[in-house]
Design an enzyme around this catalytic site. Structure first.
Site, mmCIF file in Angstrom:
data_model
loop_
_atom_site.group_PDB
_atom_site.id
_atom_site.type_symbol
_atom_site.label_atom_id
_atom_site.label_comp_id
_atom_site.label_asym_id
_atom_site.label_seq_id
_atom_site.Cartn_x
_atom_site.Cartn_y
_atom_site.Cartn_z
ATOM 1 N N LYS A 148 17.083 4.372 0.573
ATOM 2 C CA LYS A 148 17.845 4.325 1.830
ATOM 3 C C LYS A 148 19.041 3.402 1.591
ATOM 4 C CE LYS A 148 15.171 3.942 5.788
ATOM 5 N NZ LYS A 148 14.528 3.105 6.843
ATOM 6 N N ASP B 154 4.136 3.657 6.446
ATOM 7 C CA ASP B 154 3.463 3.430 7.723
ATOM 8 C C ASP B 154 4.403 2.961 8.822
ATOM 9 O OD1 ASP B 154 3.828 0.782 6.517
ATOM 10 O OD2 ASP B 154 2.625 0.074 8.193
ATOM 11 N N ARG C 34 0.160 6.723 7.317
ATOM 12 C CA ARG C 34 0.247 6.736 5.856
ATOM 13 C C ARG C 34 -0.338 8.017 5.274
ATOM 14 N NH1 ARG C 34 1.686 1.568 3.936
ATOM 15 N NH2 ARG C 34 0.809 -0.206 5.042
ATOM 16 N N LYS D 208 0.816 -1.193 0.000
ATOM 17 C CA LYS D 208 0.000 0.000 0.000
ATOM 18 C C LYS D 208 0.862 1.260 0.000
ATOM 19 C CE LYS D 208 -2.884 -2.436 3.325
ATOM 20 N NZ LYS D 208 -3.132 -2.500 4.758
ATOM 21 N N GLY D 209 2.132 1.088 0.330
ATOM 22 C CA GLY D 209 3.003 2.238 0.574
ATOM 23 C C GLY D 209 3.144 3.212 -0.580
ATOM 24 N N PHE E 207 13.952 5.292 10.538
ATOM 25 C CA PHE E 207 12.619 4.843 10.140
ATOM 26 C C PHE E 207 11.745 6.067 9.885
ATOM 27 C CE2 PHE E 207 8.470 2.919 10.420
ATOM 28 C CZ PHE E 207 8.671 1.749 9.695
ATOM 29 N N ASP F 7 14.788 -0.096 0.576
ATOM 30 C CA ASP F 7 15.489 -0.184 1.855
ATOM 31 C C ASP F 7 16.545 -1.289 1.736
ATOM 32 O OD1 ASP F 7 15.984 0.271 4.580
ATOM 33 O OD2 ASP F 7 14.409 -1.069 5.230
ATOM 34 N N GLU G 132 7.434 2.276 -6.192
ATOM 35 C CA GLU G 132 7.506 1.861 -4.795
ATOM 36 C C GLU G 132 7.657 3.061 -3.867
ATOM 37 O OE1 GLU G 132 7.037 0.109 -2.396
ATOM 38 O OE2 GLU G 132 7.858 -1.899 -2.480
ATOM 39 N N ASP G 133 7.394 2.819 -2.585
ATOM 40 C CA ASP G 133 7.569 3.880 -1.598
ATOM 41 C C ASP G 133 9.033 4.049 -1.194
ATOM 42 O OD1 ASP G 133 7.570 1.405 -0.308
ATOM 43 O OD2 ASP G 133 6.241 2.013 1.321
HETATM 44 P P1 IMP Z 1 12.945 -3.656 1.615
HETATM 45 O O1 IMP Z 1 13.725 -3.795 2.906
HETATM 46 O O2 IMP Z 1 13.708 -2.830 0.611
HETATM 47 O O3 IMP Z 1 12.511 -4.985 1.091
HETATM 48 O O4 IMP Z 1 11.643 -2.820 1.980
HETATM 49 C C1 IMP Z 1 10.433 -3.456 2.219
HETATM 50 C C2 IMP Z 1 9.365 -2.549 2.719
HETATM 51 O O5 IMP Z 1 9.671 -2.178 4.056
HETATM 52 C C3 IMP Z 1 9.136 -1.240 2.004
HETATM 53 O O6 IMP Z 1 8.375 -1.356 0.825
HETATM 54 C C4 IMP Z 1 8.376 -0.493 3.078
HETATM 55 O O7 IMP Z 1 7.007 -0.848 3.042
HETATM 56 C C5 IMP Z 1 9.014 -0.989 4.356
HETATM 57 N N1 IMP Z 1 9.979 -0.014 4.894
HETATM 58 C C6 IMP Z 1 11.321 -0.029 4.780
HETATM 59 N N2 IMP Z 1 11.871 1.039 5.404
HETATM 60 C C7 IMP Z 1 10.829 1.760 5.906
HETATM 61 C C8 IMP Z 1 10.733 3.003 6.645
HETATM 62 O O8 IMP Z 1 11.708 3.696 6.986
HETATM 63 N N3 IMP Z 1 9.467 3.395 6.983
HETATM 64 C C9 IMP Z 1 8.351 2.691 6.638
HETATM 65 N N4 IMP Z 1 8.401 1.547 5.943
HETATM 66 C C10 IMP Z 1 9.629 1.082 5.582
HETATM 67 MG MG MG Z 2 5.917 -1.084 0.796
#
Ligand code: IMP
Ligand code: MG
Length: 178
Positions: free
Chosen positions: A129, A157, A163, A42-43, A150, A101, A97-98
């Site tokens: 990030k 969220d 959100r 949903k991000g 974070f 990370d 994507e949002d």
């Molecule tokens: P990934 O670690 O790149 O797989 O990120 C997976 C998901 O973790 C992202 O799509 C976000 O939904 C969530 N996420 C990662 N970092 C943050 C943050 O700082 N705030 C909120 N959600 C996060």
């Molecule tokens: Mg997400």
């Protein structure tokens, strides 16, 4: 809700300006292509809604929802909660994507979608990030770099809250320990 925010990291105005710029760039890059924007729920709802309006060439949109799991030593496995409505052949796919990370979600998602043979796949993310990256993956388009903290708001969220904040902020530490 705003009482829980320690500081505003990226203001509403800054987001607006940068998303416009990114949309302009995408419009140029995809002018001779067959653009399909896929929002990962949903991000990415906010960035998707704003970015698609900043894109000035014809574009299709679709939505998908996934949850990831994995033990950290192998590539993440994805579970599809909501799949795309259309096949990807012939499309130049732009995953929206949002945040990028660790990169685990997008790495696994991109691998999975490659197998459906789109003409091309790129990634557009609101936030990058890079300090936290585990997988070898970079965004093709990103609006902002963020430090290893974070963040919430503009789609992102904490426990499904925040959100709907129109900016990107950092939560007060006491919110986590509640
Ligand atoms: P990934 O670690 O790149 O797989 O990120 C997976 C998901 O973790 C992202 O799509 C976000 O939904 C969530 N996420 C990662 N970092 C943050 C943050 O700082 N705030 C909120 N959600 C996060
Ligand atoms: Mg997400």
């Amino acid at each position: 809700m705003t009482n829980d925010i320690l500081k505003v990291l990226i203001s509403e105005e800054e987001i607006k300006e940068k998303v416009q710029e990114t949309g302009k760039q995408i419009s140029e890059d995809y002018k001779d292509k067959n653009l399909l924007m896929v929002s990962v729920l949903k991000g990415s709802v906010m960035i998707m809604a704003d970015l698609m309006r900043a894109v000035t060439i014809p574009a299709r949109i679709d939505f998908m929802s996934v949850s990831s799991y994995g033990n950290g030593t192998v590539h993440t496995t994805l579970k599809i909660l909501k799949d795309l409505d259309i096949p990807l052949e012939g499309y130049d796919l732009l995953i929206v994507e949002d945040i990028l990370d660790s990169g685990r979600t997008l790495y696994a998602l991109r691998e999975m979608l490659k197998q459906r043979h789109p003409k091309s796949i790129r990634i557009a993310t609101l936030l990058d990030k890079p300090e936290r990256r585990v997988e070898d993956i970079q965004p093709d388009y990103y609006c902002f770099n963020v430090p290893d903290e974070f963040v919430v708001g503009y789609g992102l969220d904490y426990a499904e809250k925040y959100r709907n904040l129109p900016y990107i902020g950092i939560l007060k530490p006491e919110v986590y320990s509640k």
